[in-house]
Motif scaffolding. Structure first.
Motif, PDB file in Angstrom:
ATOM      1  N   SER A 152      -7.237   3.648  -5.632  1.00 25.61           N
ATOM      2  CA  SER A 152      -6.293   4.678  -5.391  1.00 25.61           C
ATOM      3  C   SER A 152      -6.188   5.580  -6.483  1.00 25.61           C
ATOM      4  CB  SER A 152      -5.002   4.040  -5.227  1.00 25.61           C
ATOM      5  OG  SER A 152      -4.627   3.402  -6.396  1.00 25.61           O
ATOM      6  N   ASP A 153      -5.295   6.819  -6.074  1.00 28.63           N
ATOM      7  CA  ASP A 153      -5.097   7.812  -7.067  1.00 28.63           C
ATOM      8  C   ASP A 153      -4.598   7.382  -8.374  1.00 28.63           C
ATOM      9  OD1 ASP A 153      -5.970   9.385  -4.900  1.00 28.63           O
ATOM     10  OD2 ASP A 153      -3.875   9.792  -4.445  1.00 28.63           O
ATOM     11  N   THR A 154      -3.639   6.527  -8.260  1.00 24.20           N
ATOM     12  CA  THR A 154      -2.916   5.786  -9.429  1.00 24.20           C
ATOM     13  C   THR A 154      -4.005   5.179 -10.304  1.00 24.20           C
ATOM     14  OG1 THR A 154      -1.270   5.623  -7.923  1.00 24.20           O
ATOM     15  CG2 THR A 154      -1.132   4.837 -10.235  1.00 24.20           C
ATOM     16  N   GLU A 155      -4.883   4.273  -9.652  1.00 15.48           N
ATOM     17  CA  GLU A 155      -5.697   3.619 -10.354  1.00 15.48           C
ATOM     18  C   GLU A 155      -6.840   4.370 -11.110  1.00 15.48           C
ATOM     19  OE1 GLU A 155      -5.700  -0.701  -7.831  1.00 15.48           O
ATOM     20  OE2 GLU A 155      -6.680   1.076  -6.968  1.00 15.48           O
ATOM     21  N   LEU A 156      -7.150   5.458 -10.488  1.00 20.70           N
ATOM     22  CA  LEU A 156      -8.107   6.107 -10.731  1.00 20.70           C
ATOM     23  C   LEU A 156      -7.570   7.073 -12.079  1.00 20.70           C
ATOM     24  CD1 LEU A 156      -9.894   7.954  -7.588  1.00 20.70           C
ATOM     25  CD2 LEU A 156     -10.970   6.433  -9.426  1.00 20.70           C
ATOM     26  N   ALA A 157      -6.422   7.798 -12.032  1.00 26.52           N
ATOM     27  CA  ALA A 157      -5.870   8.391 -13.033  1.00 26.52           C
ATOM     28  C   ALA A 157      -5.495   7.444 -14.168  1.00 26.52           C
ATOM     29  CB  ALA A 157      -4.473   9.148 -12.565  1.00 26.52           C
ATOM     30  N   GLN A 204      -2.788  13.214 -14.395  1.00 20.69           N
ATOM     31  CA  GLN A 204      -1.885  12.844 -13.322  1.00 20.69           C
ATOM     32  C   GLN A 204      -2.588  12.293 -11.885  1.00 20.69           C
ATOM     33  OE1 GLN A 204       1.422  11.752 -13.887  1.00 20.69           O
ATOM     34  NE2 GLN A 204       1.651  12.471 -15.838  1.00 20.69           N
ATOM     35  N   PRO A 205      -2.066  11.159 -11.347  1.00 20.33           N
ATOM     36  CA  PRO A 205      -2.437  10.731  -9.920  1.00 20.33           C
ATOM     37  C   PRO A 205      -2.562  11.846  -8.991  1.00 20.33           C
ATOM     38  CG  PRO A 205      -1.119   8.946 -10.802  1.00 20.33           C
ATOM     39  CD  PRO A 205      -0.950  10.297 -11.969  1.00 20.33           C
ATOM     40  N   ALA A 206      -1.448  12.549  -8.978  1.00 20.28           N
ATOM     41  CA  ALA A 206      -1.301  13.772  -8.010  1.00 20.28           C
ATOM     42  C   ALA A 206      -2.598  14.948  -8.160  1.00 20.28           C
ATOM     43  CB  ALA A 206      -0.274  14.733  -8.518  1.00 20.28           C
ATOM     44  N   LEU A 207      -3.080  14.865  -9.357  1.00 23.14           N
ATOM     45  CA  LEU A 207      -4.100  15.745  -9.723  1.00 23.14           C
ATOM     46  C   LEU A 207      -5.386  15.279  -8.857  1.00 23.14           C
ATOM     47  CD1 LEU A 207      -4.868  18.479 -10.839  1.00 23.14           C
ATOM     48  CD2 LEU A 207      -5.057  17.464 -13.079  1.00 23.14           C
ATOM     49  N   ILE A 208      -5.561  13.602  -9.154  1.00 26.32           N
ATOM     50  CA  ILE A 208      -6.735  13.083  -8.564  1.00 26.32           C
ATOM     51  C   ILE A 208      -6.829  13.353  -6.976  1.00 26.32           C
ATOM     52  CG2 ILE A 208      -7.820  10.822  -8.195  1.00 26.32           C
ATOM     53  CD1 ILE A 208      -8.127  11.709 -10.826  1.00 26.32           C
ATOM     54  N   LYS A 209      -5.415  13.227  -6.463  1.00 25.98           N
ATOM     55  CA  LYS A 209      -5.295  13.296  -5.003  1.00 25.98           C
ATOM     56  C   LYS A 209      -5.718  14.770  -4.541  1.00 25.98           C
ATOM     57  CE  LYS A 209      -1.652  12.441  -1.628  1.00 25.98           C
ATOM     58  NZ  LYS A 209      -0.326  12.209  -1.316  1.00 25.98           N
ATOM     59  N   MET A 265       0.850  -1.191  -0.073  1.00 23.71           N
ATOM     60  CA  MET A 265       0.038   0.059   0.055  1.00 23.71           C
ATOM     61  C   MET A 265       0.772   1.436   0.028  1.00 23.71           C
ATOM     62  SD  MET A 265      -3.368  -1.007   1.933  1.00 23.71           S
ATOM     63  CE  MET A 265      -3.773   0.541   2.332  1.00 23.71           C
ATOM     64  N   ALA A 266       2.067   1.185   0.624  1.00 24.64           N
ATOM     65  CA  ALA A 266       2.872   2.314   0.755  1.00 24.64           C
ATOM     66  C   ALA A 266       3.526   2.584  -0.564  1.00 24.64           C
ATOM     67  CB  ALA A 266       4.196   2.162   1.748  1.00 24.64           C
ATOM     68  N   ALA A 267       4.000   1.591  -1.158  1.00 26.48           N
ATOM     69  CA  ALA A 267       4.440   1.800  -2.662  1.00 26.48           C
ATOM     70  C   ALA A 267       3.320   2.453  -3.613  1.00 26.48           C
ATOM     71  CB  ALA A 267       4.718   0.314  -3.172  1.00 26.48           C
ATOM     72  N   ALA A 268       1.885   1.851  -3.500  1.00 24.51           N
ATOM     73  CA  ALA A 268       1.100   2.511  -4.226  1.00 24.51           C
ATOM     74  C   ALA A 268       0.828   3.755  -4.048  1.00 24.51           C
ATOM     75  CB  ALA A 268      -0.257   1.545  -4.010  1.00 24.51           C
ATOM     76  N   ALA A 269       0.928   4.271  -2.658  1.00 25.73           N
ATOM     77  CA  ALA A 269       0.635   5.659  -2.525  1.00 25.73           C
ATOM     78  C   ALA A 269       1.849   6.747  -3.002  1.00 25.73           C
ATOM     79  CB  ALA A 269       0.530   5.599  -0.739  1.00 25.73           C
ATOM     80  N   ALA A 270       3.033   5.989  -2.968  1.00 27.37           N
ATOM     81  CA  ALA A 270       4.128   6.602  -3.331  1.00 27.37           C
ATOM     82  C   ALA A 270       4.045   6.904  -4.899  1.00 27.37           C
ATOM     83  CB  ALA A 270       5.351   5.724  -3.239  1.00 27.37           C
ATOM     84  N   GLY A 271       3.285   6.041  -5.569  1.00 29.00           N
ATOM     85  CA  GLY A 271       3.059   6.352  -7.173  1.00 29.00           C
ATOM     86  C   GLY A 271       2.109   7.358  -7.398  1.00 29.00           C
ATOM     87  N   SER A 272       1.319   7.871  -6.439  1.00 30.15           N
ATOM     88  CA  SER A 272       0.396   8.983  -6.666  1.00 30.15           C
ATOM     89  C   SER A 272       1.341  10.307  -6.902  1.00 30.15           C
ATOM     90  CB  SER A 272      -0.536   8.962  -5.895  1.00 30.15           C
ATOM     91  OG  SER A 272      -0.266   9.473  -4.420  1.00 30.15           O
ATOM     92  N   ASP A 273       2.563  10.130  -6.251  1.00 24.07           N
ATOM     93  CA  ASP A 273       3.374  11.458  -6.305  1.00 24.07           C
ATOM     94  C   ASP A 273       4.225  11.547  -7.554  1.00 24.07           C
ATOM     95  OD1 ASP A 273       2.038  12.120  -3.760  1.00 24.07           O
ATOM     96  OD2 ASP A 273       3.500  11.190  -2.665  1.00 24.07           O
ATOM     97  N   LYS A 274       4.694  10.419  -8.091  1.00 30.19           N
ATOM     98  CA  LYS A 274       5.348  10.450  -9.050  1.00 30.19           C
ATOM     99  C   LYS A 274       4.703  10.953 -10.536  1.00 30.19           C
ATOM    100  CE  LYS A 274       6.235   6.569 -12.114  1.00 30.19           C
ATOM    101  NZ  LYS A 274       6.258   5.037 -12.227  1.00 30.19           N
TER     102      LYS A 274
END
Lengths: 536, 393, 57
Positions: free
Chosen positions: B361-366, B385-390, B272-281
């Motif tokens: 997750s943000d990444t999955e949505l984006a 981008q995932p960051a925008l979803i966040k 989960m931590a890895a997935a969360a990191a994905g949303s910032d990249k």
């Protein structure tokens, strides 16, 4: 009653029944005669029985093997729900109402139902309702809408709020069917209260009439609740109300309470006319008077009362509080007592009689045994802890088919075989009747017995496809269902044959019959009991 | 033997042939006549109660109908039996005969069955005392979401059986329809309090070997509990009709020893931590489309179909859809009402289109949004981008 | 049945000895009573239907 036909015209003049006699279709559209309306109800029921049966044979064919072979899940869900609605509202209930129309005036010595025009209306509401229910199937073929109601007959919100146009069609169909039932019930109640022949006190009323009287009261008490529930559903769907939407302050479980407040009494609505008819048949073929008449009347009343206070046992897994669970469990168990009274009286009526086994008696005996299984499994289902395992599974499907096919439909067939000679003046083909009985009983058990085991093994109901461990029993069940379904064609043929001709039936028809209706000629004249019978 | 000529004869012969072919298959088949082996105290209790009931009702059935059949054999007209005249009990003895069955029935209802039933209900509803951990189950069309509030783990569990197996294009696996991508993992010997709810319609969470079945009701929390005694994999299904794929949302629970469970929790947390990191990249379009295809196949293809054609009118097509081909965001970078992004994030009320921001997750949505805008003949060419979803959540 | 239902008269008895027919007036009276009861029952049903909408959780 050789003078009966001469009374025909007299009756028409005096009471205004069929004051004019239009012919052709108009005659059937405008008839106010209880016998003609009764026949229409019964024919309608028979047609819809085959419609509902065809739907479920398609379902059983799909379930013959794992995997999706014949249809997609959406269509499967439409078939199971409409099958139930058709069988309950358009086959069983009209059949029972047809019996009431034919038999109640004959049995209580009344010239007709008390409200003949309402009677006509009650029937003619049915065909449009049945059309509404099934029309979405046809519309979907032309690309309009996405088919019939796909929520199961229980219409649980929020699934039914989400559903397509078929749900609206079902809601309107239920409203119309409900109005028809209420009109029919009102007519039956007032007829029994006001048109009994002099001397026929309530405690001399034939048990069939008693059964129907309780059914009629149950209908008046519960159909409006169902109508209310589906109206709320309609406003939730289209007018932004939130009766069943938690986000708007509503509660989806409220729908289940309202639905089953109707739904449980509905079981007794379907069965009470049959329970009322059984003692007549058993007593006739045992050549012995009915045992425990009063006890049966009180049992009917007790079942009627208990029927409206046990509804939540249909959703014991919905998360009710513990006191509610205990209340609904123990009150449900209480129903076993009046039901046991009925079983006791049926068997005591046979005891030390002089039995013979004509087709109606065979159906009555088959009814008692198989309905006994429904009752006993029902007792087990009442137990909350065990119910957690049975509920929503094929165990329940098997249970209620033992109640409603073996109890309801075989009960109706008992009545048809019993009364058809009286109505048509011709005896029923006994050989074919017995063949129909044995095929029905054997294939019925072949169909539904395996479903008990499927349920125990963990197969949920209403699934179009299943895990491999359920394959064998499903295959057996499907084979049984097809034999059962096609055996019913014999029934249709027997009825047709009996209407067309056959050995002449005497007035009494059966050796052991007792009751007013058997004093009339077979078939009775269109207008009977112009001469008031008196009951000593 | 002469060959059959008439059609009915031929039909009869072929029917017999079919039966003969079926019989050995039927005889060898693995029939289950009772509940599956219980693995929780409740299930054991339920099986015990059920067996007791079955004996009681069998005895009742046999006794009552033995009497009836005796009467049917002895009291026949063809034997010249003369009918008796009685219509009710007369005298003390007969009244006793009439009343004893009811006394027995009352005893069965309220003592023999009633008392164990009472204890079973109390045990089953005892969700609040001495729970070791909590599992939250959320039903949604047509998958289950599992949350472990203690460790913050949250994931979705969907059917792993391929659509080709269901359509009979592929051999059916041993766990046909009872297999999921992410099974729930629970420790054995611990009392697990299970909270159950739903996001759309009513579902029912059921594992036969646990002896518990509880409805998942949108907007309300229901609860039950399990204490699994033996390690193993336990399978069940949704038990309340919940729409099109009601038959295709199984429940699979892995019950493991506590140490193994704790290791699984650690592993899940890392994922989960890895997935969360994905949303910032910052992701490239190709990366997003590739990831989105996976998400789409799991989450969206059930309704909108693998080719994006949907099943109108209930499930609209995405190919050529006005919404999907509409603008991504407003010029100020804000969410547009009823736009593609809004639909995916917030769903559409009153339909099966659910609020995916709660489950993905943000990444999955984006990824899935980007995929939909660039597939099935849709050529928007843009990406989110995932960051925008966040930021939009 | 504990009741023994029998017609007061046999098939052959003369018409005069039969119980009186429902006279025109008697039948009209009974029909009227039936209609009144029917209205009551219909109203009860309608009331039950309408009361449902006042339900509050």
């Amino acid at each position: 009653m050789s003078n009966a036909s001469s009374l025909d015209q007299h009756a028409a003049d005096q009471h205004g029944y069929g004051a004019s006699h239009p012919s052709g279709i108009l005659r059937w559209l405008t008839t106010t005669n209880h016998k003609e309306i009764g026949s229409m109800y019964l024919i309608f029921a028979l047609i819809m029985f085959f419609v509902g049966g065809a739907m479920i044979l398609a379902v059983r064919a799909e379930l013959f093997q794992p995997g999706l072979q014949l249809m997609q899940p959406e269509f499967f869900n439409q078939l199971i729900g409409v099958h139930a609605l058709v069988m309950i509202f358009a086959a069983l209930m009209p059949a029972a109402t047809g019996f009431a129309n034919w038999q109640i005036p004959l049995m209580i010595g009344a010239p007709d139902m008390a409200l003949p025009r309402i009677n006509n209306w009650g029937f003619w509401l049915l065909p449009p309702a049945a059309t509404l229910l099934t029309l979405p199937f046809i519309l979907a073929l032309f690309g309009i809408g996405d088919g019939a109601v796909a929520t199961g007959w229980t219409l649980y919100a929020p699934l039914s709020v989400q559903g397509g146009m078929g749900v609206d069609f079902a809601i309107f169909a239920i409203h119309i069917l409900g109005i028809s039932s209420i009109l029919g019930s009102i007519n039956i109640i007032v007829t029994i209260f006001n048109l009994r022949a002099p001397g026929m006190t309530m405690m001399k009323l034939p048990l069939f009439c008693w059964g129907w009287l309780i059914t009629a009261f149950l209908l008046i008490a519960t159909i409006p609740v169902l109508a209310g529930a589906v109206t709320m559903l309609l406003t939730d769907r289209h007018f932004g109300t939130n009766f069943f939407n938690a986000a708007g302050g509503g509660d989806p479980i409220l729908f289940q309470h309202l639905f089953w407040f109707f739904g449980h009494p509905e079981v007794y609505i379907l069965l009470l006319p049959v329970w009322g008819l059984m003692p007549h048949v058993i007593s006739t073929f045992s050549r012995k008077a009915v045992y425990g008449y009063k006890a049966q009347v009180y049992a009917f009343i007790a079942i009627g009362v208990l029927g409206v206070i046990v509804w939540a046992h249909h959703f014991l897994t919905a998360g009710l509080p513990v006191p509610a669970l205990l209340y609904f469990m123990y009150s449900t168990m209480a129903i076993s007592l009046p039901l046991a009274v009925l079983f006791f009286c049926w068997i005591a009526t046979m005891w030390r009689g002089a039995m013979s086994f004509e087709t109606p008696m065979l159906f009555a005996l088959g009814f008692i045994v198989l309905f006994g299984m429904a009752g006993l499994t029902g007792l087990v289902l009442a137990d909350v802890a065990a119910d957690a395992q049975y509920h929503h599974s094929y165990f329940v499907v098997a249970h209620f088919h033992y109640a409603l096919f073996a109890g309801g439909i075989m009960g109706v067939m008992t009545g048809v075989y019993f009364w058809l000679p009286k109505w048509t003046g011709h005896m029923v083909d006994e050989k074919l009747g017995k063949l129909h009985f044995w095929l029905t009983v054997i294939s019925f058990n072949l169909t539904f017995m395996p479903q008990f085991f499927l349920g125990l093994a963990g197969m949920p109901r209403r699934i179009p496809d299943y895990a491999l461990q359920f394959a064998e029993f499903n295959a057996i069940s499907t084979v049984g269902a097809f034999i059962l379904g096609f055996s019913q064609l014999i029934f249709a043929y027997v009825v047709w044959k009996c209407i067309r001709g056959g050995e002449k039936a005497s007035d009494k028809v059966w050796e052991g019959t007792e009751g007013l209706e058997w004093d009339l000629p077979s078939p009775p004249p269109l207008h009977s009991w112009e001469i008031q019978p008196v009951i000593k | 033997m002469k060959m059959p000529h008439r059609p009915c004869q031929r039909a009869a012969v072929s029917l017999l042939g079919l039966l003969a072919a079926l019989l050995p298959a039927l005889a060898n088949a693995d029939y289950s006549w009772n509940f599956p082996t219980p693995v929780t105290p409740i299930a054991r209790n339920t099986l015990h109660i059920h067996n007791e009931f079955m004996i009681i009702i069998t005895v009742l059935f046999v006794t009552v109908f033995a009497i009836m059949i005796y009467s049917m054999i002895k009291h026949r007209k063809s034997l010249g039996h003369q009918p008796a005249k009685f219509t009710g009990p007369t005298g003390t003895v007969q009244w006793l005969w009439a009343l004893v069955p009811f006394a027995i029935l009352i005893f069965i209802d309220y003592i023999l069955v009633g008392i164990p039933a009472y204890h079973a209900v109390v045990q089953m509803e005892d969700t609040k005392t001495k729970a070791d951990m909590v599992l939250k189950v959320t039903g949604m069309q047509w998958k289950w979401q599992y949350e472990y509030p203690d460790s913050g783990i949250k994931f979705i569990s969907t059917l792993a059986t391929s659509r080709d197996q269901i359509a009979n294009k592929e051999t059916k696996g041993p766990h046909y329809l009872l297999d999921v991508d992410n099974p729930v993992v629970l420790p054995v010997g611990k009392k697990v309090r299970i909270l159950i709810t739903s996001t759309d319609v009513i579902h029912t969470w059921w594992v036969p070997q646990f002896g518990v079945k509880r409805d998942a009701i949108p907007g309300f929390l229901r609860e039950t509990w399990v204490n699994i005694e033996t390690p193993g994999t336990y399978r069940g299904q949704c038990a309340e009709l919940c729409g099109k794929d009601h038959g295709f949302m199984p429940v699979v629970v892995h019950a493991v020893p506590e140490a193994e469970y704790l290791a699984w929790v650690d592993k899940k947390k890392n994922e989960m931590a890895a997935a969360a990191a994905g949303s910032d990249k910052t992701w490239s379009k190709d990366e997003l489309v590739a990831a989105g295809k996976e998400v789409y196949e799991k989450q969206c293809a059930v309704c909108h179909q693998p080719n994006g054609q949907g099943m109108p009118p209930a499930f609209p097509a995405l190919a050529g859809s006005k919404i999907v081909n509409g603008p991504l965001l407003s010029p100020e970078g804000k969410l547009i009402k009823d736009s593609h992004v809004d639909r995916v994030l917030n769903g559409k009320e009153g339909t099966a289109m659910q609020t995916f921001k709660n489950t993905l997750s943000d990444t999955e949505l984006a990824a899935v949004i980007t995929f939909e805008r660039n597939s099935f003949g849709n050529t928007k060419g843009d990406l989110i981008q995932p960051a925008l979803i966040k930021a939009l959540r | 049945m504990s009741q023994t239902l029998h017609r007061a008269d046999g098939e052959n008895s003369a018409a005069e000895s039969r119980a009186p027919n429902f006279s025109h007036e008697e039948l009209a009276r009974r029909r009227k009573a039936s209609q009144r009861l029917a209205w009551v029952l219909g109203t009860v049903a309608l009331a039950l239907y309408l009361i449902g909408f006042l339900l509050k959780r």
